[in-house]
Write an enzyme that holds these catalytic residues in place. Structure first.
Site, PDB file in Angstrom:
ATOM      1  N   LYS A   1      -6.535   0.916 -12.986  1.00  0.00           N
ATOM      2  CA  LYS A   1      -6.001  -0.403 -12.587  1.00  0.00           C
ATOM      3  C   LYS A   1      -7.119  -1.318 -12.087  1.00  0.00           C
ATOM      4  O   LYS A   1      -7.228  -2.466 -12.504  1.00  0.00           O
ATOM      5  CB  LYS A   1      -4.961  -0.211 -11.474  1.00  0.00           C
ATOM      6  CG  LYS A   1      -4.622  -1.481 -10.724  1.00  0.00           C
ATOM      7  CD  LYS A   1      -3.678  -1.255  -9.555  1.00  0.00           C
ATOM      8  CE  LYS A   1      -4.312  -0.825  -8.257  1.00  0.00           C
ATOM      9  NZ  LYS A   1      -4.756  -1.877  -7.339  1.00  0.00           N
ATOM     10  N   ASN A   2      -7.950  -0.775 -11.179  1.00  0.00           N
ATOM     11  CA  ASN A   2      -8.927  -1.645 -10.522  1.00  0.00           C
ATOM     12  C   ASN A   2     -10.068  -2.057 -11.435  1.00  0.00           C
ATOM     13  O   ASN A   2     -10.841  -2.952 -11.091  1.00  0.00           O
ATOM     14  CB  ASN A   2      -9.442  -0.993  -9.235  1.00  0.00           C
ATOM     15  CG  ASN A   2      -8.374  -1.032  -8.150  1.00  0.00           C
ATOM     16  OD1 ASN A   2      -7.375  -1.742  -8.288  1.00  0.00           O
ATOM     17  ND2 ASN A   2      -8.567  -0.261  -7.092  1.00  0.00           N
TER      18      ASN A   2
ATOM     19  N   CYS B   1      -2.376  -5.528  -0.584  1.00  0.00           N
ATOM     20  CA  CYS B   1      -1.844  -4.533   0.351  1.00  0.00           C
ATOM     21  C   CYS B   1      -2.276  -4.871   1.775  1.00  0.00           C
ATOM     22  O   CYS B   1      -3.418  -5.274   2.009  1.00  0.00           O
ATOM     23  CB  CYS B   1      -2.366  -3.142  -0.007  1.00  0.00           C
ATOM     24  SG  CYS B   1      -1.513  -2.385  -1.387  1.00  0.00           S
TER      25      CYS B   1
ATOM     26  N   ARG C   1      -9.044  -8.296   5.297  1.00  0.00           N
ATOM     27  CA  ARG C   1      -9.430  -8.566   3.922  1.00  0.00           C
ATOM     28  C   ARG C   1      -9.789 -10.030   3.631  1.00  0.00           C
ATOM     29  O   ARG C   1      -9.152 -10.693   2.809  1.00  0.00           O
ATOM     30  CB  ARG C   1      -8.337  -8.071   2.970  1.00  0.00           C
ATOM     31  CG  ARG C   1      -7.957  -6.633   3.209  1.00  0.00           C
ATOM     32  CD  ARG C   1      -7.060  -6.089   2.136  1.00  0.00           C
ATOM     33  NE  ARG C   1      -7.804  -5.667   0.972  1.00  0.00           N
ATOM     34  CZ  ARG C   1      -7.240  -5.318  -0.175  1.00  0.00           C
ATOM     35  NH1 ARG C   1      -5.958  -5.374  -0.317  1.00  0.00           N
ATOM     36  NH2 ARG C   1      -7.977  -4.933  -1.189  1.00  0.00           N
TER      37      ARG C   1
ATOM     38  N   ASP D   1      -9.413   4.714  -1.130  1.00  0.00           N
ATOM     39  CA  ASP D   1      -8.138   4.783  -1.867  1.00  0.00           C
ATOM     40  C   ASP D   1      -7.622   6.223  -1.989  1.00  0.00           C
ATOM     41  O   ASP D   1      -6.468   6.436  -2.371  1.00  0.00           O
ATOM     42  CB  ASP D   1      -8.290   4.175  -3.268  1.00  0.00           C
ATOM     43  CG  ASP D   1      -8.442   2.658  -3.221  1.00  0.00           C
ATOM     44  OD1 ASP D   1      -8.218   2.073  -2.140  1.00  0.00           O
ATOM     45  OD2 ASP D   1      -8.777   2.064  -4.255  1.00  0.00           O
TER      46      ASP D   1
ATOM     47  N   ARG E   1       2.971  -0.832  -8.501  1.00  0.00           N
ATOM     48  CA  ARG E   1       1.762  -1.650  -8.637  1.00  0.00           C
ATOM     49  C   ARG E   1       0.603  -0.830  -9.186  1.00  0.00           C
ATOM     50  O   ARG E   1      -0.320  -1.397  -9.780  1.00  0.00           O
ATOM     51  CB  ARG E   1       1.336  -2.206  -7.266  1.00  0.00           C
ATOM     52  CG  ARG E   1       2.311  -3.192  -6.697  1.00  0.00           C
ATOM     53  CD  ARG E   1       1.754  -3.795  -5.440  1.00  0.00           C
ATOM     54  NE  ARG E   1       0.465  -4.443  -5.700  1.00  0.00           N
ATOM     55  CZ  ARG E   1      -0.265  -5.028  -4.789  1.00  0.00           C
ATOM     56  NH1 ARG E   1       0.139  -5.057  -3.548  1.00  0.00           N
ATOM     57  NH2 ARG E   1      -1.422  -5.585  -5.105  1.00  0.00           N
TER      58      ARG E   1
END
Ligand code: EPZ
Length: 419
Positions: free
Chosen positions: A22-23, A116, A121, A306, A398
């Site tokens: 995904k990232n 998230c 952030r 993660d 997600r």
């Protein structure tokens, strides 16, 4: 709101295909804005975050088709340089359209991002990098108004600490800048090298990706290519840890265990074994009960933040005491109280969680709070006695493709309940 009902205690046997990361996919999708030609991405996971970024790209004028896991993107004409709040607030990666829009059109208005809720952030490092490349930035009403009337120019960018997103953003913007950009203290995550490889295939001149110093010689134009997204290392780690909790043996098809960096040795120390062949990675639990191990999260090649929540799910039934230190995000232990509802013994003191392994967990209703935290609840539930109901599954959608199908095909009792 969907929920997952999981009855634990069944070992996992079979093959789980590991999806594209995904990232990485999200940043490669943003790279499509850098060329008028078609960028074809293979191995793109079908996830809510991918759909959301696709909607944003479509409203910038990007034409797309998505068949199976092949996503074709063509930004022949940029229809709008504005990224509205509604499409950016839910996902931080959308902010990375700013640099490419500036490189193509010389201006952009992009909402400040969301994502998230795992810490403050901010995006100051992203803006610092763009400012060094000649961008004039104003912040107003939650938007970044950015202009580069004379185009972007190469710059020396030295980040005070490692940021994956800011490194990627600087690379995207520098690819079409005038002159050379040098990024020091760059992130070294595998997704950075994936972005560099894709940009280079498109005609960019990026070198050093995967090390602390990246150089980008700007070019006038980039072209279309077909590029395959690398396998998802966090999904790989998640299913490996699920085997650590349930026992059994899984083949993680298409996975690359080396992408786990330092986490591989940690999982081996905890009692998992990995063997690699041409199909992927076979994972087995070598001990009856996993061993407790301490971890500290770090930028790559350290243990990924993660993986932290997932690792906690493995440690709560391990033999001994484990200390888990989170150094990347300041609010990333939201899974701890939920795991405690299942009988886990966890105490959190600042950025360190101490986990005392218990023999067994008991199923309970729990609430998913963010993407990786949610997966830690699923992993814990797979090993618990009785039924766990995981609420707010949209977080999982997600980032984990076909989660319940992949697990059910390997023997888990897991069912999605849609109200
Ligand atoms: C990426 O987020 C990932 N997201 C995250 O995964 C991952 O946890 C993180 O990298 C670290 O590996 C995507 O790739 C879409 P950072 P990113 O910039 O780029 C601070 C998931 O679950 N910071 O490396 O946003 C920041 O607050 C997600 O898939 C600033 O202070 O992470 C954090 O403390 C969650 N100013 C630290 O740096 C900035 O301008 C590292 O963040 C940028 C970041």
């Amino acid at each position: 709101m969907d929920r997952l009902a999981i009855i634990g205690g069944r070992p996992l046997y079979g093959v789980i295909p590991i999806s594209g990361a995904k990232n990485s996919a999200l940043k490669l999708m943003a790279a499509s804005l850098l060329t008028e030609e078609t960028l074809t991405l293979e191995n793109v996971p079908r996830l809510a975050d991918v759909s959301m970024l696709l909607r944003l790209l479509n409203q910038h004028g990007v034409e797309s088709t998505f068949e199976g896991s092949t996503l074709r993107l063509c930004a022949k004409d940029i229809a709008s340089t504005e990224a509205p709040y509604d499409l950016v607030r839910k996902m931080r990666a959308s902010f990375n359209v700013l640099g490419p829009l500036l490189a193509r059109e010389g201006k952009a208005k992009v909402s400040l991002p969301g994502g998230c809720a795992i810490g403050a952030r901010p995006v100051d490092l992203h803006l610092k990098a763009l400012t060094a490349m000649g961008v004039k930035i104003d912040l107003d009403e939650g938007y970044v108004f950015a202009e580069a009337p004379d185009g972007l120019h190469g710059a020396e960018i030295s980040f005070p600490f490692v940021s994956v997103g800011a490194t990627e953003h600087a690379m995207l913007a520098a690819a079409l800048a005038n002159g050379e950009t040098k990024i020091s203290n760059a992130a070294q995550e595998p997704e950075i090298a994936d972005l560099a490889d894709c940009l280079n295939a498109m005609g960019a001149k990026v070198s050093g990706a995967g090390t602390q110093t990246i150089s980008i010689e700007g070019v006038d134009k980039l072209g279309g290519v077909t590029y395959r997204v690398l396998p998802d290392r966090i999904e790989t780690g998640a299913y490996a840890m699920a085997v650590g909790v349930t026992g059994g043996e899984l083949t993680l098809a298409g996975a690359d265990i080396d992408l786990l960096g330092a986490a591989r040795a940690v999982l081996e120390e905890a009692g998992l074994t990995f063997t690699t062949d041409e199909k992927g990675v076979k994972v087995k639990k070598a001990l009856d009960r996993c061993r407790s191990v301490d971890i500290v999260t770090h930028p790559y090649p350290g243990v990924a933040t993660d993986l932290q929540a997932l690792f906690m799910a493995l440690m709560i039934t391990a033999d001994g005491v484990s200390h888990i230190k989170e150094t990347i995000f300041e609010n990333r232990f939201m899974h701890a109280p939920e795991l405690s509802r299942m009988g886990a013994q966890i105490s959190v003191d600042g950025q360190t969680a101490t986990v005392r392994g218990v023999e067994k967990l008991k199923g309970a209703p729990v609430m998913a709070t963010d993407l990786r935290a949610s997966m830690s609840l699923v992993i814990a539930a797979l090993g618990a006695e009785g039924q766990t109901m995981v609420n707010r599954v949209y977080h999982l959608d997600r980032g984990f493709e076909r989660l319940e199908d992949k697990l059910a095909e390997c023997g888990a009792l897991i069912e999605r309940i849609s109200d």
